[in-house]
Design a protein around this motif. Structure first.
Motif, PDB file in Angstrom:
ATOM      1  N   VAL A 162    -138.216  40.579 -74.725  1.00  0.00           N
ATOM      2  CA  VAL A 162    -137.142  41.571 -74.787  1.00  0.00           C
ATOM      3  C   VAL A 162    -135.976  41.053 -73.963  1.00  0.00           C
ATOM      4  N   GLU A 163    -134.774  41.472 -74.332  1.00  0.00           N
ATOM      5  CA  GLU A 163    -133.583  40.978 -73.655  1.00  0.00           C
ATOM      6  C   GLU A 163    -133.408  41.689 -72.312  1.00  0.00           C
ATOM      7  N   GLY A 164    -133.698  40.963 -71.253  1.00  0.00           N
ATOM      8  CA  GLY A 164    -133.676  41.551 -69.919  1.00  0.00           C
ATOM      9  C   GLY A 164    -132.311  42.017 -69.464  1.00  0.00           C
ATOM     10  N   ASP A 165    -131.235  41.473 -70.067  1.00  0.00           N
ATOM     11  CA  ASP A 165    -129.883  41.851 -69.654  1.00  0.00           C
ATOM     12  C   ASP A 165    -129.369  43.097 -70.365  1.00  0.00           C
ATOM     13  N   SER A 166    -130.101  43.589 -71.365  1.00  0.00           N
ATOM     14  CA  SER A 166    -129.573  44.737 -72.105  1.00  0.00           C
ATOM     15  C   SER A 166    -130.569  45.872 -72.312  1.00  0.00           C
ATOM     16  N   LEU A 167    -131.862  45.582 -72.422  1.00  0.00           N
ATOM     17  CA  LEU A 167    -132.836  46.660 -72.604  1.00  0.00           C
ATOM     18  C   LEU A 167    -132.983  47.424 -71.289  1.00  0.00           C
TER      19      LEU A 167
END
Length: 363
Positions: free
Chosen positions: A99-104
């Motif tokens: 998962v995208e750690g900068d947006s989720l």
């Protein structure tokens, strides 16, 4: 294979190399890059076997137009995006999900962990962004057009400067002119700062008239098909004092030397050091406190960065700003910024606004 399908295929390889079976793309700009979809409130699941867009009723027609053939999961109005994401992931049976750690959000991550106990989740950073660094020919054409739109709008602004006009009035007119030149919008709220206020690198335009100050800093850009240009020029609206002449010359020299050094293989740190050294050697190093530049594309700030923290080599197809500056509190600031494409043999400056000091004088 379409350019978007090709991007997703490249991403699948990166996801596999990262040790995952799939990636949940929650960054809306990344969704656009991978599919061509320009709406919001949507996510994309990319695995080695399938790609699924998770969206809602508002975008059924738009998805069919912008992403023909792309499998979609349209959630009902009674279902939140986070719950629809759980449904899709449950059906896909992804064993290891990046998962995208900068947006989720942390809340959505916790929900996925709770509802999908058999799925191993881990945070990823920069998988899609690493692909976005290298622009294809269509992206470069869009960036060129964004530069032309910005330059035409600035020419109108320059022609309409009057001492009684405020910074905000000029900034508002500049945004209007960008649209008249064909841009979707401004890349970001324009910075228009006169005299001492130009010492604020990200000054917000005020309601004060530009008056009889010696200089006016303008930082602006156009968004064309989602792709952003980013320029800065300093107009001389008073007299050219010896101090202004010296500082302007230093910044222009720093930019010229940094741009001349751009080519594949050079790191962001090396280019930053070349431009920064000109200013530091003249005794103004402490008044240049930001990075030399940054990547531009679908976002106004993206990879790569021209800064002391970037040891990655530049590659052909990257597009960066080069924007050295000197900011003296109580006096003002000088920043000169252009957009530069890294080519196979060197570089190409995409922006063509005049920038010699003699060309910046407004009668």
């Amino acid at each position: 294979m379409t350019r978007f399908a090709d991007r997703r295929a490249k991403l699948s390889k990166l996801v596999k190399q990262a040790g995952a079976d799939g990636l949940l793309v929650s960054n809306e700009t990344n969704v656009t890059y991978l599919t061509g979809f320009t709406g919001d409130s949507s996510r994309l699941l990319v695995t080695g076997r399938e790609t699924v867009m998770i969206s809602d009723f508002r975008y059924i027609t738009q998805l069919a137009e912008e992403c023909p053939g792309l499998p979609t999961h349209i959630r009902p109005a009674s279902t939140l995006l986070s719950d629809a994401t759980v449904d899709v992931l449950g059906s896909a049976k992804v064993g290891r999900l990046a998962v995208e750690g900068d947006s989720l959000t942390a809340a959505d991550h916790a929900l996925l962990a709770e509802k999908l106990p058999k799925t191993a989740l881990f945070l990823s950073r920069g998988l899609v962004e690493s692909l976005r660094q290298i622009k294809d020919q269509e992206e470069i054409a869009d960036l060129r057009q964004a530069a032309r739109q910005a330059e035409k709008a600035f020419a109108v602004l320059r022609a309409t400067l009057r001492p009684n006009r405020s910074e905000k009035e000029l900034a508002d007119d500049l945004e209007h002119q960008l649209r008249l030149q064909g841009a979707q919008s401004s890349s970001f709220p324009p910075i228009v700062a006169a005299g001492p206020r130009a010492a604020l690198p990200h000054a917000r335009p005020s309601n004060e008239p530009i008056g009889n100050h010696d200089l006016l800093l303008v930082d602006w850009g156009a968004s064309n098909k989602g792709y952003k240009s980013d320029l800065t020029r300093v107009l001389v609206i008073g007299r050219i004092s010896p101090k202004l002449e010296r500082l302007y010359g230093l910044v222009l020299k720093a930019q010229a030397q940094a741009v001349a050094a751009i080519r594949p293989g050079k790191t962001g740190r090396e280019i930053d050091e070349i431009g920064r050294a000109v200013i530091a050697d003249a005794g103004f190093g402490k008044y240049f406190g930001h990075g030399l530049g940054h990547g531009i594309g679908l976002d106004i700030h993206e990879l790569p960065r021209l800064s002391v923290i970037n040891e990655q080599p530049l590659r052909a197809g990257m597009v960066v700003t080069v924007e050295p500056g000197i900011y003296l509190p109580g006096w003002g600031g000088i920043r000169i910024e252009d957009d530069v494409l890294v080519t196979r043999r060197g570089h190409e400056v995409l922006t063509n606004c005049p920038k010699e000091l003699s060309e910046m004088v407004v009668e």
